[in-house]
Structure formats: structure tokens, C-alpha cells
Design a protein around this motif. Structure first.
Motif, PDB file in Angstrom:
ATOM      1  N   GLY B 216      36.508  40.798  32.925  1.00 52.10           N
ATOM      2  CA  GLY B 216      35.572  42.323  33.565  1.00 52.10           C
ATOM      3  C   GLY B 216      34.242  42.982  32.919  1.00 52.10           C
ATOM      4  O   GLY B 216      34.207  43.088  32.332  1.00 52.10           O
ATOM      5  N   THR B 278      32.609  37.756  31.184  1.00 53.95           N
ATOM      6  CA  THR B 278      33.780  37.650  31.980  1.00 53.95           C
ATOM      7  C   THR B 278      34.369  35.722  32.390  1.00 53.95           C
ATOM      8  O   THR B 278      35.070  35.490  32.303  1.00 53.95           O
ATOM      9  CB  THR B 278      33.628  38.421  33.140  1.00 53.95           C
ATOM     10  N   ALA B 282      37.387  33.910  30.855  1.00 52.01           N
ATOM     11  CA  ALA B 282      38.772  33.460  31.967  1.00 52.01           C
ATOM     12  C   ALA B 282      38.905  31.696  31.556  1.00 52.01           C
ATOM     13  O   ALA B 282      39.560  31.734  31.538  1.00 52.01           O
ATOM     14  CB  ALA B 282      37.811  33.859  33.436  1.00 52.01           C
ATOM     15  N   HIS B 295      40.833  40.453  37.415  1.00 55.05           N
ATOM     16  CA  HIS B 295      38.996  40.072  36.918  1.00 55.05           C
ATOM     17  C   HIS B 295      39.144  41.896  37.681  1.00 55.05           C
ATOM     18  O   HIS B 295      39.215  42.251  38.743  1.00 55.05           O
ATOM     19  CB  HIS B 295      37.957  39.652  37.991  1.00 55.05           C
ATOM     20  N   LYS B 297      36.092  45.526  38.107  1.00 55.30           N
ATOM     21  CA  LYS B 297      34.608  45.871  38.094  1.00 55.30           C
ATOM     22  C   LYS B 297      34.216  47.227  38.773  1.00 55.30           C
ATOM     23  O   LYS B 297      35.798  47.441  39.573  1.00 55.30           O
ATOM     24  CB  LYS B 297      34.022  44.699  38.595  1.00 55.30           C
ATOM     25  N   GLU B 304      28.844  41.264  37.889  1.00 56.22           N
ATOM     26  CA  GLU B 304      30.356  40.621  38.205  1.00 56.22           C
ATOM     27  C   GLU B 304      31.023  40.325  39.062  1.00 56.22           C
ATOM     28  O   GLU B 304      31.495  39.253  39.148  1.00 56.22           O
ATOM     29  CB  GLU B 304      31.188  41.987  37.517  1.00 56.22           C
ATOM     30  N   MET B 308      31.976  35.987  40.404  1.00 52.98           N
ATOM     31  CA  MET B 308      33.123  35.718  41.144  1.00 52.98           C
ATOM     32  C   MET B 308      33.336  34.266  41.692  1.00 52.98           C
ATOM     33  O   MET B 308      34.274  34.224  41.652  1.00 52.98           O
ATOM     34  CB  MET B 308      33.465  36.800  42.293  1.00 52.98           C
ATOM     35  N   LEU B 311      34.192  32.514  38.539  1.00 53.27           N
ATOM     36  CA  LEU B 311      35.857  32.273  38.762  1.00 53.27           C
ATOM     37  C   LEU B 311      36.725  31.532  39.761  1.00 53.27           C
ATOM     38  O   LEU B 311      37.489  31.331  39.577  1.00 53.27           O
ATOM     39  CB  LEU B 311      36.644  33.531  38.425  1.00 53.27           C
ATOM     40  N   VAL B 322      43.466  34.279  40.080  1.00 61.83           N
ATOM     41  CA  VAL B 322      42.511  35.049  39.958  1.00 61.83           C
ATOM     42  C   VAL B 322      42.893  36.580  40.650  1.00 61.83           C
ATOM     43  O   VAL B 322      42.913  36.097  42.230  1.00 61.83           O
ATOM     44  CB  VAL B 322      41.033  34.512  40.084  1.00 61.83           C
ATOM     45  N   TYR B 324      41.301  40.126  42.195  1.00 66.96           N
ATOM     46  CA  TYR B 324      40.184  41.036  41.626  1.00 66.96           C
ATOM     47  C   TYR B 324      40.313  42.031  42.861  1.00 66.96           C
ATOM     48  O   TYR B 324      41.314  42.584  43.128  1.00 66.96           O
ATOM     49  CB  TYR B 324      38.995  40.396  42.806  1.00 66.96           C
TER      50      TYR B 324
END
Lengths: 319, 353
Positions: B216, B278, B282, B295, B297, B304, B308, B311, B322, B324
Motif C-alpha cells: 500500500g 504495491t 502483491a 492493502h 492506503k 493506490e 486496486m 490487485l 485481498v 482493502y
């Protein structure tokens, strides 16, 4: 005497409780408003459950708590399991629908999506900063339109042409709604539009990037709203299951977890008559000023939390 | 001004090498910024534009706290996102509030070209001795790397210490002793001494522990208060916590092109700031078979946000969950704990299956 398990889900808006037997069958259930007083709500809940439960036949041997006040109520009820609501909902749902792949959950202040594969949670998401499109928003808008929140969904179903309502956030949705009402859109169309906007907000935020597969189970207080259910079916293209006890799934899940834990501690419903109080105190030992919450049972400190470091630790009066 | 009392906003434990660099190299007094607390955030939020990212609020609040602690010269760093403009904004806000301090904005200096810092150092103290800086700079930079190395080891092991608090205690002593270090020899000695202590701490790591990688945005990932002490929470659940992001990896040994090569199937163009790191990390965590990725942020951090969707693709391809998190100025932990607990339950159940 048969063993029974009590599950309590204390959310920001509503408090739910179920008592189940060894076969996960619900023997007593209740749903009421938290009204900003979780301890008071749980006392009311317990006195209702007590009346419903056949105490000649059943003895509650373990308590589980979930929801945002799970810790506080866990202390008060001496719960053997204190579990977050995401896990509790997943367990509750899979106990009813073992095949489920996707759970939509919209509660009073939060919403979540849980993806399940072979009965195991494989992914989930929960709204973070924004509470748009949750039950609290819907009920405030129902109030604005002069419609009971219980009638909301039925009215939405009568709409032939839902009004387009902005879904980006509560504030935008609300001002859009007001404007649409003022230029003459029909009430049922606005309500149907609002249901659609709740769904698109949910799918765009909480559900973003998640692969939604059937069977889908929709639960939480908002699942009682047929308009939102229909909007979900329309948006996903799949049928959406709403269980008659869908609003109790968290409580059911944590009762199942209490049963599975095998830790037993007999529970009597008499805490309704015991005085519990909480008191907030600012630590003051550094500039973070952690807010420490102390929980008392009849003036006796039974637990405390909220301190970020050891400096703020308050020792329990009882071990 | 009689004496320069210099400070730089708090980030993790980097105040230690900064103190050594400023006091020894630049010949000024270094005011250690007060630790980030609720108050920092409160002051910072009060005087910041509301939509600015949380790291700005923290650093502005921390600047004011360092002024209260006696600083008269503030140093702000640059960055490859909005952070690049924050120095000017900080300075203007502090001026408007009536603080009469000197403000040195390092935004234009380049970490890859250390000599570009010279002019700015000169601004901090016009009488500085280049010789002294040349002597202490390598020590300070090496110190950063040692601190990062220690903290990486601690993150992976602290959840399994036999005696609670062992790692924290060695870590604190290590940092305290580093503050006294002035030469490369002393630094090496301290490093070896505490490295030994660290390895001596008894840990009980299960055969196949849960492993979580954190990726992140720069500030939120490194300043523990701003991510609600997430690493500590995870460790207490008995998880090996891994994070690549630190000053050593991202600045001192910045991967030049290899990371772009590794992630070319997922992202072709650089999306700025920490986004490529990131994605790269990841992907690495996913390939290594970690149990999950978190993650973090600050709210509204666009690089970021851009990372996403990528990710999500990694998550789908490697079947790795994942989680967030987007932080702003909220200080309640309950929602974060709920999500972390659920994440733990999930990765645990997946593993047992």
C-alpha cells in the motif's frame, strides 16, 4: 433436559437473539431496536426470549455474541464465544443454505458481501468510510416521504417506471431524491428508484471486483425490503433468496459457533435484573488520551478496554 | 536566529538516523517529533483542507507539535504524488497560523543524486561543514537499513515470541543505543550486538503458519498509528507479517526496471507513487503462496486506487484474498478489528480446508 445455545447479535440499529437446540433448530427468537443502548436492548431481548423458551425442556449451556457491541454484551452475558459479524453471518447462512456461493448483507449501518466456496468463506468485503445505501439511510428517506419503512418495499414493487436516483453517496442521493419529488415524480417511482440506487451503490462499492455467483442469499434488515430484493435480482440476473429468518442470521451463526466451541457455561436469564453500567474515562497518561471504557456489574468493575498501551491498563477487579 | 532547532515529521522510527544526521552532519539541534497520537490528527485535521489525504493531516499536525516542542526550522520531503506539493501547502498554512519558523522544502532534491541535497542542507544551516556531512551520511543511511532489517525480522517473528514483550524490549534498546552512534564502527558493533539479542529471542513458529503480506501507500503503511497498529494486531493473532515497503527498499535500493518487467502482465504503464510497488509485491506474495494480502492506503490516494483493480486480478488468478483498507481521520478501532478478525477467520478456514 436438552441443551440449548443462545446467540445475540447487537447491531447499531437492531438487536437480534435466537436460542437453538442441538439440531440448530430455532426455539426462541426476537428482533428489536437497539435505541443506542445495547445493554438495555439485550435485557429486553433476554426477557422476551426467556418467555418464549420452554425452560422445562431446555437449558442454555453456552452464549455467543456478535455485532458491533459484541464485546460489551459478551462481558455482560459471560459469553463463551465473541465473534465478528462477518464470520457469524457466514456460519449462520451456510447452516441454512450449505450450497450458498454469495451472501449480500445490508444492515443498519454497514453492508458486506461474502463469497463462499464449498462452505468456506473465500473472500469478503465490507463498506469502510461510507454508510450510504444501508438501512439507516433507507429508513430516514422513508420518513421523509411519509412512508413506513415496512411499506417501502411493497410500494416499490408497484412502480412501473423507477426514477433515476444518484447512487454515488447518501448526500447526492438525498438531494437528487428531493429534486425529483419536487418536479412531480410519483412516490412509488422514487421509492423504486431509491431501491435501485441502493443496489447499484452496493454492487459498485462493496461488491466491486467480486465475482457474484448463485445461489445468492440476501440478508440483514434491508433484505425485508422487497424492492431492494427485486433490484438485486434485476442487477445480477440471478434469483435472490431471502430467508424468513434472514434478519436473524448473525445471531444464529454465533449460536452455532457457541455450540461448536464445546465450551459450556450454564446461562440463566436473570441478568435482566442485574444493574450493568459503563463509564468512559480519558486515560491522560500521554497525549493520545485513549478513551477507556469501564464496565461495572452492580458497582463492581468487571472489564475495561480502549487503552492502546500498557500505561492505560486498568486491572480487572475480578480475575 | 540564535540556534537552529530542526525537525522533520515522524514516520515510524526513522527519527533515529535523522537525529544522527542532523546533529552530527548539519550541526543543528534535532527536535524529535512527538509520537503521532489522536491529538496530532486532531490538530492536523483542523487546519488541513478536508479532502487532502490523511498523511498531510498527520504531518501538519506533527509540525505544529514539533514547533510546540521547540523546533524553529521544519523540513518537509517531496514525493512522486500530491506529496510533492505538500511542502508549499504546509508552509503557507503554518504562516497563516502565525508560526514564525523557517521551512525547508526538500521536494526538489533527488534521493538518487545525494549532492542535490547539499543546497537544501545549506538552507538548514548555512555554516555546515561538507566534510562532516560526508562522514555521517553513510552512517545514517546504513542505520536506516539496519533498522529496516530489524523491523522486518520482528514483523515475521513477534507473533510467536515465547515471552511477551521480548522483541519490543530489544527493539527499543537497539533504537536507544543507535541514537548514540557516530561512526561506522560503532554502528556495526551495535548492529551485531542487538542482532545477536534478536536471534536469541525464543519463538515458537508452527510448521505452516499463516502468512500475510501488507502492501500500500507509503505513509499509511509505515506509520503504525495511521493504520491502527495493524501489524501488531495481526501478529497477536499468530500471523507472520511481511511487508517490503520501507525506506531501504523503496528509496535506497529502489528497484529500477525489474519490477515493471515482473508485473507487465498486470500493469503496462506506471500509475505513479507506490502503485507499481504495491502490484509487484502483491504478485510476489501471491506467487509465494501467502494466505492473504492486506492493502492499506489513505482515503483518496489515487495511485493506490488505480492499483486496486490490478490487485483484484491478482486475487482472482492466484486465489488469494485481498482485504482493502482506506483510512482517513477516524480513530475508532472497532470496525477495523471486525474486518481483521473476519480476515483471520477466513484465511484460517481456507487453510484448514
Amino acid at each position: 433436559m436438552n441443551k440449548a445455545y443462545l446467540g445475540i447479535d447487537i447491531g447499531s440499529i437492531s438487536t437480534k437473539g435466537v436460542v437453538i437446540d442441538e439440531n440448530n433448530e430455532i426455539k426462541a427468537k426476537e428482533y428489536l431496536w437497539t435505541e443506542g443502548n445495547p445493554i438495555g436492548a439485550v435485557k429486553r431481548l433476554l426477557s422476551i426470549l426467556k418467555d418464549q423458551l420452554d425452560q422445562e425442556q431446555y437449558q442454555v449451556v453456552a452464549v455467543g455474541t456478535t455485532g458491533s457491541a459484541r464485546k460489551l454484551i459478551g462481558v455482560v452475558t459471560e459469553a463463551t464465544v465473541v465473534k465478528n459479524e462477518i464470520t457469524a453471518h457466514a456460519i449462520g447462512t451456510t447452516s441454512l443454505y450449505p450450497e450458498v456461493r454469495t451472501i449480500f448483507e445490508i444492515g443498519g449501518q454497514d453492508s458486506k458481501i461474502i463469497l463462499i466456496e464449498n462452505g468456506i468463506v473465500v473472500d469478503y468485503a465490507m463498506n469502510t468510510l461510507c454508510a450510504a445505501g444501508t438501512g439507516a439511510f433507507l429508513s430516514s428517506q422513508a420518513h421523509r416521504l411519509g412512508v413506513g419503512v415496512e411499506e417501502f418495499g411493497k410500494l416499490a414493487l408497484t412502480s412501473k417506471k423507477p426514477t433515476q436516483i444518484a447512487a454515488r453517496c447518501t448526500v447526492f442521493a438525498e438531494s437528487d431524491l428531493v429534486h425529483k419529488a419536487q418536479i412531480g415524480h410519483k412516490k412509488e417511482d422514487i421509492i423504486a428508484g431509491l431501491c435501485k440506487s441502493v443496489v447499484s451503490n452496493y454492487l459498485n462499492n462493496v461488491g466491486k471486483g467480486k465475482k457474484i455467483l448463485p445461489p445468492i442469499v440476501f440478508q440483514g434488515g434491508v433484505s425485508k425490503n422487497e424492492g431492494v430484493k427485486k433490484a438485486f435480482e434485476y442487477a445480477t440476473g440471478y434469483p435472490v433468496i431471502v430467508d424468513p429468518n434472514g434478519h436473524l442470521t448473525g445471531a444464529l451463526g454465533v449460536a452455532v459457533l457457541a455450540k461448536k466451541s464445546k465450551v459450556e457455561k450454564e446461562f440463566t436469564f436473570d441478568i435482566a435484573s442485574i444493574e450493568f453500567t459503563t463509564q468512559g474515562a480519558e486515560c491522560g497518561k500521554c497525549s493520545n488520551n485513549c478513551e477507556i471504557i469501564c464496565v461495572y456489574r452492580e458497582d463492581e468493575l468487571i472489564d475495561a478496554w480502549g487503552n492502546k498501551c500498557e500505561k492505560g491498563a486498568i486491572k480487572k477487579a475480578i480475575a | 536566529m540564535a540556534k537552529y532547532k530542526v525537525s522533520f515529521p515522524q514516520l515510524g522510527n526513522y527519527y533515529v538516523p535523522l537525529e544522527v544526521l542532523f546533529t552530527e552532519g548539519l550541526g543543528v539541534e534535532y527536535i524529535i517529533p512527538p509520537p503521532i497520537t489522536k491529538r496530532t490528527l486532531e490538530i492536523g485535521s483542523r487546519y488541513s483542507p478536508d479532502s487532502v489525504c490523511a498523511p498531510f493531516k498527520y504531518t501538519l499536525g506533527n509540525f505544529i507539535e514539533t514547533i510546540e516542542a521547540g523546533a524553529n526550522t521544519l523540513v518537509q520531503a517531496g514525493g512522486v504524488c500530491r506529496l510533492g506539493y505538500y511542502g508549499e501547502l504546509d508552509e503557507q498554512i503554518l504562516r497563516d497560523l502565525g508560526y514564525e519558523v523557517r521551512f525547508v522544502n526538500l521536494a526538489k532534491a533527488q534521493i538518487s543524486k545525494p549532492y542535490t541535497f547539499y543546497n537544501y542542507f545549506k538552507e538548514i544551516n548555512p555554516d555546515l561543514s561538507l566534510n562532516k556531512i560526508a562522514q555521517i551520511l553513510p552512517v545514517a543511511l546504513q542505520m536506516v537499513q539496519y533498522i529496516d532489517e530489524f523491523e522486518d525480522y520482528i514483523r515475521k517473528n513477534i507473533g510467536f515470541e515465547e515471552e511477551q514483550g521480548s522483541f519490543t524490549s530489544v527493539h527499543q534498546d537497539f533504537l536507544a543505543e543507535l541514537r548514540q552512534v557516530r561512526t561506522k564502527q560503532e554502528l556495526k558493533k551495535t548492529y551485531h550486538k542487538y542482532g545477536k539479542y534478536l536471534k536469541e529471542i525464543k519463538v515458537q513458529i508452527p510448521q505452516n503458519p499463516l502468512r500475510v503480506g501488507i502492501v500500500g501507500e507509503y505513509y499509511t503503511i509505515m506509520e503504525p498509528f495511521s493504520n491502527h497498529y495493524m501489524e501488531k494486531e495481526l501478529a497477536q493473532m499468530g500471523i507472520v507479517v511481511d511487508r517490503w515497503m520501507n525506506v531501504t527498499n523503496s528509496l535506497l535500493h529502489r528497484p529500477q526496471k525489474k519490477d515493471k518487467e515482473r508485473i507487465k502482465h498486470y500493469a503496462k504503464y506506471n500509475m505513479g507513487a507506490t502503485s507499481m510497488f504495491t502490484i509487484d509485491k502483491a504478485l510476489e506474495f501471491a506467487k509465494k503462496g501467502y494466505d492473504g494480502i492486506i492493502h492499506v492506503k489513505s482515503s483518496g490516494c489515487t495511485p493506490e486506487i488505480d492499483a486496486m483493480p490490478v490487485l483484484q486480478n491478482i486475487s482472482a488468478d492466484y486465489k488469494i484474498p485481498v482485504l482493502y483498507f482506506s483510512f482517513d481521520s477516524q480513530t475508532s478501532d472497532i470496525g477495523i478489528q471486525t474486518r481483521l478478525e473476519a480476515f483471520y477467520d477466513m484465511i484460517m478456514m481456507r487453510k484448514e480446508n
